[in-house]
Design an enzyme around this catalytic site. Structure first.
Site, PDB file in Angstrom:
ATOM      1  N   ASN A  32       0.841  -1.195   0.000  1.00 24.05           N
ATOM      2  CA  ASN A  32       0.000   0.000   0.000  1.00 24.05           C
ATOM      3  C   ASN A  32       0.881   1.251   0.000  1.00 24.05           C
ATOM      4  OD1 ASN A  32       0.648  -0.842   2.670  1.00 24.05           O
ATOM      5  ND2 ASN A  32      -1.060   0.283   3.554  1.00 24.05           N
ATOM      6  N   GLU A  37      -3.023  -4.593  -3.124  1.00 17.44           N
ATOM      7  CA  GLU A  37      -3.521  -5.412  -4.230  1.00 17.44           C
ATOM      8  C   GLU A  37      -3.442  -4.626  -5.541  1.00 17.44           C
ATOM      9  OE1 GLU A  37      -4.942  -4.751  -1.336  1.00 17.44           O
ATOM     10  OE2 GLU A  37      -6.366  -6.285  -0.718  1.00 17.44           O
TER      11      GLU A  37
HETATM   12  N1  THU Z   1      -5.326  -1.466   2.485  1.00 18.29           N
HETATM   13  C1  THU Z   1      -4.783  -2.294   1.534  1.00 18.29           C
HETATM   14  O1  THU Z   1      -3.633  -2.110   1.116  1.00 18.29           O
HETATM   15  N2  THU Z   1      -5.549  -3.299   1.063  1.00 18.29           N
HETATM   16  C2  THU Z   1      -6.822  -3.564   1.451  1.00 18.29           C
HETATM   17  O2  THU Z   1      -7.475  -4.446   0.901  1.00 18.29           O
HETATM   18  C3  THU Z   1      -7.410  -2.810   2.554  1.00 18.29           C
HETATM   19  C4  THU Z   1      -6.664  -1.614   3.009  1.00 18.29           C
HETATM   20  C5  THU Z   1      -4.519  -0.333   2.983  1.00 18.29           C
HETATM   21  C6  THU Z   1      -5.006   1.022   2.577  1.00 18.29           C
HETATM   22  C7  THU Z   1      -4.416   1.900   3.648  1.00 18.29           C
HETATM   23  O3  THU Z   1      -3.108   2.264   3.262  1.00 18.29           O
HETATM   24  C8  THU Z   1      -4.343   0.985   4.869  1.00 18.29           C
HETATM   25  O4  THU Z   1      -4.507  -0.341   4.388  1.00 18.29           O
HETATM   26  C9  THU Z   1      -5.396   1.262   5.915  1.00 18.29           C
HETATM   27  O5  THU Z   1      -6.665   1.252   5.380  1.00 18.29           O
END
Ligand code: THU
Length: 131
Positions: free
Chosen positions: A41, A54
């Site tokens: 992320n 993802e």
């Molecule tokens: N996040 C992801 O990377 N994938 C997901 O499916 C859910 C949430 C990240 C986004 C943000 O940077 C952090 O998790 C908190 O929501």
């Protein structure tokens, strides 16, 4: 699951840029022809502008010529079985089949739960509708 998918997702998680949520997430996918792409992320100070692990992995796959996702593992540092968010479910579905396996992982234990794409996003907006 192909052996190293979880470890690749966990390695990607450690590369996250998540200074605002402090919620590191990693994902790794394997295409039907055996290629593996990982992502983390990436957050931005204007919070809604960041994106998910993802999404990064899918972008790597598309930049390398695309493909069909056979399996995808998702892991978060602070959640036992990290499940893809709603938006990512639709993004994964774009490149998946109903029987694509989604592995919800724990950073220490590995795969905790396996879900099929058709169960993760039932009644998905169909790609056929706009093709
Ligand atoms: N996040 C992801 O990377 N994938 C997901 O499916 C859910 C949430 C990240 C986004 C943000 O940077 C952090 O998790 C908190 O929501």
């Amino acid at each position: 699951m192909s052996d190293d998918l979880f470890s690749k997702a966990r390695s990607a998680m450690r590369k996250c840029h998540a200074p605002y949520s402090r919620f590191p997430v990693g994902a790794a996918l394997r295409t039907e022809d055996g290629r593996i792409y990982a992502g983390c992320n990436v957050e931005v100070v204007s919070f809604p502008e960041g994106w998910c692990a993802e999404t990064t992995a899918i972008a790597h796959m598309v930049m390398d010529g695309g493909g069909v996702i056979a399996e995808i593992a998702v892991v978060a540092e602070k959640l036992r079985a990290c499940s893809p968010c709603g938006g990512c479910r639709q993004r994964i579905a774009e490149f998946a089949r109903p029987d694509t396996r989604v592995f919800l992982c724990d950073a220490a234990e590995g795969v905790v739960e396996t879900v099929l794409m058709e169960d993760l996003l039932p009644k998905a907006f169909p790609t056929e509708a706009v093709r």
